[in-house]
Design a protein around this motif. Structure first.
Motif, short mmCIF file in Angstrom:
data_model
loop_
_atom_site.label_atom_id
_atom_site.label_comp_id
_atom_site.label_asym_id
_atom_site.label_seq_id
_atom_site.Cartn_x
_atom_site.Cartn_y
_atom_site.Cartn_z
N LEU A 91 0.83 -1.21 0.00
CA LEU A 91 0.00 0.00 0.00
C LEU A 91 0.86 1.26 0.00
O LEU A 91 0.55 2.24 -0.69
CB LEU A 91 -0.94 -0.01 1.20
N SER A 92 1.94 1.24 0.77
CA SER A 92 2.84 2.40 0.80
C SER A 92 3.48 2.62 -0.56
O SER A 92 3.56 3.75 -1.06
CB SER A 92 3.92 2.20 1.87
N TRP A 131 2.29 1.67 -3.43
CA TRP A 131 1.27 2.10 -4.38
C TRP A 131 1.00 3.60 -4.27
O TRP A 131 0.86 4.29 -5.28
CB TRP A 131 -0.02 1.33 -4.14
N LEU A 132 0.95 4.11 -3.05
CA LEU A 132 0.71 5.55 -2.86
C LEU A 132 1.86 6.37 -3.42
O LEU A 132 1.65 7.44 -4.03
CB LEU A 132 0.52 5.85 -1.37
N SER A 187 -10.40 8.23 2.38
CA SER A 187 -9.76 7.40 1.37
C SER A 187 -9.80 5.94 1.82
O SER A 187 -9.43 5.63 2.95
CB SER A 187 -8.31 7.84 1.14
N SER A 188 -10.25 5.04 0.94
CA SER A 188 -10.32 3.63 1.31
C SER A 188 -8.92 3.08 1.61
O SER A 188 -8.73 2.33 2.57
CB SER A 188 -10.96 2.82 0.19
N ILE A 189 -7.92 3.48 0.82
CA ILE A 189 -6.55 3.05 1.07
C ILE A 189 -6.06 3.64 2.38
O ILE A 189 -5.37 2.96 3.16
CB ILE A 189 -5.62 3.45 -0.09
N VAL A 212 -7.48 1.64 5.33
CA VAL A 212 -6.83 0.34 5.49
C VAL A 212 -5.41 0.51 6.02
O VAL A 212 -4.98 -0.20 6.95
CB VAL A 212 -6.80 -0.43 4.15
N LEU A 213 -4.69 1.47 5.47
CA LEU A 213 -3.29 1.64 5.83
C LEU A 213 -3.12 2.08 7.28
O LEU A 213 -2.23 1.60 7.99
CB LEU A 213 -2.61 2.65 4.89
N VAL A 225 -5.60 -7.42 -1.45
CA VAL A 225 -5.64 -6.45 -2.54
C VAL A 225 -6.72 -6.80 -3.57
O VAL A 225 -7.68 -6.05 -3.76
CB VAL A 225 -4.26 -6.35 -3.24
N THR A 249 -10.46 -7.63 -1.99
CA THR A 249 -11.05 -6.42 -1.42
C THR A 249 -11.43 -5.44 -2.51
O THR A 249 -12.50 -4.83 -2.48
CB THR A 249 -10.07 -5.76 -0.43
N THR A 250 -10.55 -5.28 -3.51
CA THR A 250 -10.84 -4.36 -4.62
C THR A 250 -12.07 -4.80 -5.40
O THR A 250 -12.95 -3.99 -5.71
CB THR A 250 -9.63 -4.29 -5.57
#
Length: 313
Positions: free
Chosen positions: A47-48, A50-51, A196-198, A201-202, A241, A244-245
């Motif tokens: 996730l990190s 991806w951001l 933000s959904s991410i 979660v993060l 990932v 959930t997506t």
């Protein structure tokens, strides 16, 4: 509707990898703690990354700032909703087949209304009869497992999952309350992290990290096996990932309560996919009459429950 159902079924397929691979790692002798904690380590990295790749480094910084400013709250929320939940789920895989864990996990439908009551939310009484079907199914699965294992193994394979079924909605509800500013100790959310959904979660992943560190220090498990390093990465990608997506995408595309209920009901397929996956990949046996009836009742109760809630909206 067909597209939504297909998307939901595929999400259930990838979610079921959690139960099958956790069982596989247990049978290979890997310690359950690594099967649990490594998943969230991988999720944190993924996730990190991806951001940063998508130019959203600011959101990543805001996640850390929000956690630092309210670390007690987020540590409790993350440790409950992610840490306690998944450690109990993984621990149970050392004592029960994946399909037993997946079926028992449907008890979260029973736990969620009780969690909402704790937060003084109005809980509709529709569907209570259908939750009894789910509970009856779980009892039948438990009886099946008791015939195949000792009482101790049966309890260690079932009871932790029941506890996890409460921990997961409890942690998620804490996030919901924080986002809407209605929790007792309101976190100072800045920069829309919880919008933000991410981000949601993060920050829960970050909040669970102290839990994993403390648990590792206390239990001092042997080093993870090579298989665990690979399998937990697969679980992180498939369940954390992809599944959930797909699930959130299907819910986002739904336009009516009936379509939402159909999407939610597809998650009952996790039980079927877990059972088939264990038979195909792990050489498991098809359950007997009691276990088969328990799975069928749990699936039926879940579908009817979701439809009844949609009808109440």
């Amino acid at each position: 509707m067909t597209r939504l159902i297909i998307t939901g079924v595929f999400s259930a397929l990838f979610f079921s990898s959690t139960f099958v691979l956790n069982r596989a790692m247990s049978l290979q002798g890997g310690h359950w703690l690594w099967s649990a904690s490594l998943r969230y380590f991988y999720m944190f990295v993924m996730l990190s990354a991806w951001l940063m790749i998508t130019g959203k480094s600011r959101l990543l910084r805001e996640v850390f700032t929000t956690y630092r400013d309210n670390w007690r709250f987020w540590t409790v929320a993350g440790s409950t909703g992610f840490g306690l939940f998944y450690s109990l789920l993984t621990f149970s895989s050392s004592f029960a087949p994946g399909w037993v864990v997946a079926t028992t996990w449907q008890s979260t439908i029973l736990a969620t209304p009780l969690v909402l009551l704790v937060f003084r939310k109005r809980v509709p009484m529709r569907g209570i009869l259908f939750t009894l079907l789910i509970f009856t199914g779980i009892v039948l699965v438990t009886c099946e497992q008791a015939n195949a294992a000792s009482l101790r193994e049966t309890m260690l394979g079932i009871l932790p999952v029941l506890a996890a079924a409460f921990a997961y909605p409890l942690g998620n509800q804490m996030v919901w309350e924080a986002r809407h500013g209605s929790i007792g100790t309101k976190p100072g959310v800045e920069g829309g992290v919880l919008d933000s959904s991410i981000g949601r979660v993060l920050i829960m992943v970050v909040g669970s990290l102290p839990f994993w560190v403390v648990l590792t220090v206390v239990l001092r498990p042997p080093p993870p096996t090579g298989g665990q390093l690979v399998n937990t990465a697969i679980v992180a990608v498939f369940s954390g990932v992809i599944a959930t997506t797909l699930f959130y995408k299907a819910r986002h595309l739904a336009r009516t309560p009936l379509e939402l209920s159909a999407v939610d009901a597809t998650q009952a397929m996790e039980v079927v996919f877990s059972l088939l996956g264990e038979i195909v990949f792990l050489g498991g046996a098809w359950p007997g009459y009691s276990g088969t009836a328990g799975v069928a009742l749990s699936l039926l109760g879940l579908v009817l429950y979701v439809r009844s809630q949609a009808a109440a909206d």
